[in-house]
Design an enzyme around this catalytic site. Structure first.
Site, PDB file in Angstrom:
ATOM      1  N   GLY A  61       7.010 -11.105  40.444  1.00 32.67           N
ATOM      2  CA  GLY A  61       7.784 -10.652  39.293  1.00 32.67           C
ATOM      3  C   GLY A  61       7.114 -10.997  37.971  1.00 32.67           C
ATOM      4  O   GLY A  61       6.905 -10.143  37.121  1.00 32.67           O
ATOM      5  N   HIS A  99      14.068 -16.576  33.413  1.00 27.84           N
ATOM      6  CA  HIS A  99      13.466 -17.444  34.434  1.00 27.84           C
ATOM      7  C   HIS A  99      12.129 -18.024  33.948  1.00 27.84           C
ATOM      8  O   HIS A  99      11.921 -19.240  33.997  1.00 27.84           O
ATOM      9  CB  HIS A  99      13.278 -16.638  35.720  1.00 27.84           C
ATOM     10  CG  HIS A  99      12.676 -17.407  36.845  1.00 27.84           C
ATOM     11  ND1 HIS A  99      13.431 -18.032  37.821  1.00 27.84           N
ATOM     12  CD2 HIS A  99      11.387 -17.691  37.166  1.00 27.84           C
ATOM     13  CE1 HIS A  99      12.638 -18.639  38.677  1.00 27.84           C
ATOM     14  NE2 HIS A  99      11.392 -18.451  38.301  1.00 27.84           N
ATOM     15  N   GLU A 100      11.249 -17.169  33.499  1.00 23.46           N
ATOM     16  CA  GLU A 100       9.916 -17.648  33.083  1.00 23.46           C
ATOM     17  C   GLU A 100      10.027 -18.538  31.855  1.00 23.46           C
ATOM     18  O   GLU A 100       9.335 -19.544  31.735  1.00 23.46           O
ATOM     19  CB  GLU A 100       8.959 -16.485  32.819  1.00 23.46           C
ATOM     20  CG  GLU A 100       8.817 -15.479  33.965  1.00 23.46           C
ATOM     21  CD  GLU A 100       8.574 -16.101  35.324  1.00 23.46           C
ATOM     22  OE1 GLU A 100       7.956 -17.180  35.402  1.00 23.46           O
ATOM     23  OE2 GLU A 100       9.020 -15.498  36.327  1.00 23.46           O
ATOM     24  N   HIS A 135      11.145 -22.004  32.786  1.00 18.18           N
ATOM     25  CA  HIS A 135      10.075 -22.789  33.413  1.00 18.18           C
ATOM     26  C   HIS A 135       9.341 -23.675  32.405  1.00 18.18           C
ATOM     27  O   HIS A 135       8.719 -24.658  32.791  1.00 18.18           O
ATOM     28  CB  HIS A 135       9.033 -21.868  34.060  1.00 18.18           C
ATOM     29  CG  HIS A 135       9.268 -21.585  35.522  1.00 18.18           C
ATOM     30  ND1 HIS A 135       9.618 -22.552  36.430  1.00 18.18           N
ATOM     31  CD2 HIS A 135       9.160 -20.440  36.243  1.00 18.18           C
ATOM     32  CE1 HIS A 135       9.729 -22.016  37.636  1.00 18.18           C
ATOM     33  NE2 HIS A 135       9.463 -20.725  37.554  1.00 18.18           N
ATOM     34  N   GLU A 188      11.228 -24.218  41.279  1.00 19.00           N
ATOM     35  CA  GLU A 188      11.794 -22.885  41.512  1.00 19.00           C
ATOM     36  C   GLU A 188      13.304 -22.910  41.778  1.00 19.00           C
ATOM     37  O   GLU A 188      14.038 -22.109  41.228  1.00 19.00           O
ATOM     38  CB  GLU A 188      11.043 -22.162  42.637  1.00 19.00           C
ATOM     39  CG  GLU A 188       9.570 -21.862  42.310  1.00 19.00           C
ATOM     40  CD  GLU A 188       9.374 -21.053  41.027  1.00 19.00           C
ATOM     41  OE1 GLU A 188      10.355 -20.482  40.502  1.00 19.00           O
ATOM     42  OE2 GLU A 188       8.225 -21.026  40.538  1.00 19.00           O
TER      43      GLU A 188
END
Ligand code: TRP
Ligand code: ZN
Length: 860
Positions: free
Chosen positions: A262, A298-299, A302, A321
């Protein structure tokens, strides 16, 4: 089966590195077939030993090695390493090598994506760039200089801040970058190309201004704003919910067309699959808009959970994750409909994670043994990992959880740590013993929770018993009891409270006094644990939970149980009996479809029949044909029984210009569901509506809604509309993926020759993972009848393709093989056919580690 020396790495064998790297100086002179890489590192021996320096490296052409400026000659090159003998404790190492990005079709390391250079280093791709200590517990500061042709590659990007730039002879230029934050090499990134650039700024909670830059293919600028808006929402959300602020002054996102996954959270320079960036109303569906927001979130998340605190070794992958998926799920829930989001999460678990648990690839969220790390970016590590974090959140409460997160960052910022370190922080911040809870990290498999109850009308006492049991999995025989938080309430009991049981023993009984009538339990609210729960409900009781439970998830789940029990049961009955059962079951949904109180988002979900994949996971062995048929009969009955309602719902929709907002999304979802049911209930009417919708709608969601309805309604109509779709979108590969995908899951006898034909489409290429997933992946995962054709042709087709894909892109091949290794629940005939194809793939010359690991595990 070809033999690969089975090089299994074990979690228990972890040892810290013999050397560490304090500083990295990289120089790239980019060239399509011969990129020159110079890597200068400050290296320091760790501890008291005399071992030589051993660096990881693959597919590299080494030019020279020097220590403290002195050329070395007594090094040893092996296929995956470089050994440099030295007695020095602290020294500068200079390695110069050549790589060939154009030949790199694995999309790992440095490669070319539609003319742009880009990198993908997680998990172990940096070793395809230069010789290095390619492990996440070696952290260093990076200086990177990129040299390339100025016309072809005006943008030269890497992590951190731009510190220098200038022109060079021969129309070349250079740009230098400096990343002040220490990082493991898997977070390194380089991108070079010509892009359109979308810019914005974000002011952080402490008033710092961050430059936001989104790089997209030329001509795609109008598809960038949604991703950029999503990024700003994510940045704000992480500040308000977790108190976490962005740390660099610049945040770059690049969308590339060739990408294995992704997206990737490289420090300050995220690289994204363009599918998760580009959107406008004409080309993207509501689901695309949703996914973009989720992946951007999400990224971004992180940056703290993954980058500032990273993993000690790859067995700890769920540390970053599982936690980051949990964070992105919370973010999505806050941005949209919490119940729709929760249902989405649970569908992934039930359809895919339970399937993984039941297969030969079964592993704990923290695996113990790995041959190819890329094979462990799984629904277990990611999604079950997130469920484990969610259980901690449930057990500790929001405040306790946040206290644990705070301590985690205080202790470990800038370090590479383990899952156990994370749990320890949670434990210490809350003074709660999590010893037994830790078993969720080491134990694989789906727990079963059986619930029994009894009511004594004389003493007005209600007893409810919860019992956990654990089946052996492929990877683990012995199982222990887990801590299972179970949220529930008792309907019709006068007690409207929600209870939380922390089940720790094999069995536990709770007693309730002064209960006037026998209650109906509403169980596993909000899916409070990733388990299979069973209770002998009568149909009427499930209907009761569906309309009355205080928990929306439990309401949906009760409806799903009504459907699934009916389908499973009907598939074992005669046609007439099955039809009767189906008709009786469908009546229970009348109250839902007619309800004015149930909100549209929940209503749509309740009225959606469980997918074939989730039905498949509920049984130990499955008769594919009859299960498929019963499900189809139920769908048809839903269409016929409620034809009037579907028609009304459909015609009640308000016409408006497309916008991606909660209200519109809900309405499109419900009306497209209605259209789908009408296409089963009243074909003549549906055909007219489909044509009308396809021609007049202004957005991709409704176009695809029309196509999907046509696909179930009338293949000729479907073909005609698909042709029109292709004429409109043939030069837009991302849009065409939806078309490939629809073709691939069509139920037709000539499906294989159809797919073959599609592979010769000018936009199809085996080198692009999105194309391969859309066409071959969709067929293997979702075309039940085609893939599981009893003559074995579906399995053979997929196997033939995987044999080709093995040499192009092992990572993607190893994903698409998933349905083929999940033979455990099908009949003997099919099992043998599937295993035969696995053996054929296993015999491939040059079989990748990725496929070898999965095939060798899954062959009996
Ligand atoms: N860390 C990435 C994420 O979850 C996953 C990822 C991106 C990845 N590209 C990859 C994993 C290539 C393995 C190989 O956000
Ligand atoms: Zn991630």
């Amino acid at each position: 089966m070809s033999t690969i020396s089975a090089n299994v790495k074990k979690r228990a064998d972890y040892q810290s590195a013999d050397f560490t790297i304090n500083k990295v100086n990289l120089e790239f002179e980019l060239h399509a077939t011969a990129t020159r890489v110079v890597c200068i590192t400050q290296i320091e021996r760790q501890g008291n030993h005399h071992r030589p320096l051993v660096l990881d490296g693959e597919s590299l052409e080494l030019l020279s090695v020097a220590i403290n400026g002195v050329a070395q000659t007594d090094y040893k090159i092996e296929p995956d390493s470089l050994t440099v003998p030295t007695e020095l404790d602290k020294f500068d190492l200079r390695v110069e090598n050549i790589i060939n990005p154009q030949e790199n079709s694995s999309l790992e390391g440095l490669y070319l994506s539609a003319g742009a250079f880009c990198t993908q280093c997680e998990a172990e791709g940096f070793r395809k760039i230069t010789y290095f200590l390619d492990r996440p517990d070696v952290l260093a500061a990076y200086d990177v200089k990129i040299i390339a042709d100025k016309t072809q590659f005006p943008f030269l990007l890497s992590n951190g801040n731009k510190v220098a730039a200038g022109d060079l002879p021969d129309n070349k230029h250079f740009i230098s970058w400096q990343d002040p934050f220490n990082k493991p090499c898997y977070l390194f990134a380089l991108v070079a190309g010509d892009f359109d650039l979308l810019e914005d700024t974000f002011i952080t909670q402490s008033n710092r201004e961050i430059a936001l830059q989104l790089f997209v293919d030329k001509g795609m600028l109008d598809r960038g704003p949604h991703a950029l808006e999503s990024l700003k929402k994510a940045m704000r959300w992480d500040e308000t919910e977790f108190g976490l602020e962005y740390d660099l002054d610049i945040y770059m996102v690049v969308a590339v067309d060739f990408f294995n996954m992704g997206a990737m959270e490289n420090k300050g320079l995220n690289v994204f699959n363009s599918k998760f960036v580009l959107a406008n109303s004409e080309t993207a569906t509501d689901e695309d808009y949703f996914n973009i927001e989720a992946v951007i979130g999400h990224e971004y998340f992180h940056n703290w959970t993954g980058n500032r605190v990273t993993c000690r070794d790859w067995f700890q992958l769920s540390l970053k994750e599982g936690l980051t998926v949990f964070r992105d799920q919370q973010f999505s829930a806050d941005m949209g409909s919490p119940i729709v989001n929760r249902i989405k999460n649970v569908r992934v678990i039930r359809e895919h994670q339970f399937a993984e648990d039941a297969s030969a690839m079964s592993h704990p969220i923290r695996p113990d043994e790995v041959m190819e790390m890329n094979n462990f970016y799984t629904v277990t590590v990611y999604d079950k990992g997130s469920e484990v974090i969610r259980m901690l959140h449930t057990i500790l409460g929001k405040q306790g959880f946040l206290a644990g997160i705070k301590l985690y960052f205080e202790r470990f910022d800038g370090q590479a740590v383990t899952c156990d370190d994370f749990v320890q922080a949670m434990e210490d911040a809350n003074g709660k013993d999590l010893t037994q809870f830790r078993l969720w990290y080491s134990q694989s498999g789906t727990p079963n929770i059986a619930v029994f109850d009894e009511y004594d009308s004389d003493t007005k006492t209600y007893k409810i018993t919860f019992k956990q049991s654990h089946k052996a999995t492929f990877d683990q025989q012995e199982k222990q009891n887990l801590v299972v938080p179970i949220q529930f309430s008792l309907l019709n009991s006068g007690d409207s409270q929600q209870h939380t049981l922390e089940l720790t023993a094999t069995s536990e009984t709770l007693e309730f006094k002064d209960v006037g009538t026998k209650p109906t339990p509403s169980l596993l609210h909000n899916f409070s644990a990733p388990v299979k729960l069973s209770y002998q409900y009568k149909q009427s009781e499930l209907a009761d939970v569906m309309v009355k439970s205080p928990d929306d998830f439990a309401r949906w789940d009760a409806g799903q149980s009504l459907f699934s029990k009916c389908i499973h049961k009907a598939s074992g009955l005669t046609d007439a009996e099955g039809q009767q059962l189906i008709a009786d079951t469908v009546k229970y949904f009348e109250e839902v479809i007619n309800s004015k109180d149930i909100k549209d988002d929940l209503k749509t979900e309740i009225l959606t029949v469980p997918s074939f994949e989730s039905l498949f996971q509920q049984a130990d062995s499955v008769d594919i044909d009859s299960l498929y048929k019963s499900r189809k009969q139920l769908l048809t009955q839903m269409g016929q029984t409620f034809e009037t309602q579907w028609n009304n719902i459909y015609h009640n929709k308000t016409k408006q210009k497309y916008a991606y907002n909660q209200k519109q999304v809900e309405q499109r979802k419900l009306t497209n569901l209605a259209l789908k049911y009408l296409s089963l209930g009243n074909q003549t009417l549906a055909k007219e509506l489909i044509k009308e919708q396809f021609s007049s709608c202004d957005n991709m969601t409704d176009s695809l809604g029309a196509l999907a309805a046509a696909q179930t309604c009338d293949l000729d109509l479907f073909e005609g509309l698909m042709q029109r779709f292709e004429e409109k979108w043939h030069s837009d590969p991302l849009v065409l993926d939806k078309w490939f995908s629809l073709h691939a899951n069509t139920d037709r006898h000539d499906i294989l020759s159809r797919i073959e034909l599609l592979m010769s489409h000018s936009q199809f290429t085996i080198n692009n993972p999105n194309r391969v997933r859309a066409l071959v992946g969709t067929f293997a995962f979702y075309n039940v009848k085609g893939f599981h054709n009893l003559n074995g042709s579906g399995y053979k087709f997929v196997a033939d393709y995987l044999i080709k894909l093995n040499s192009v892109n092992p990572q993607v091949a190893a994903r698409v093989i998933t349905p083929l290794i999940q033979w455990q629940k099908v009949d003997k005939t099919r099992q043998e056919l599937m295993q035969h194809q696995l053996m054929r793939i296993g015999d491939t010359q040059g079989l990748s580690k990725d496929l070898f690991e999965k095939i060798s595990k899954s062959l009996p």
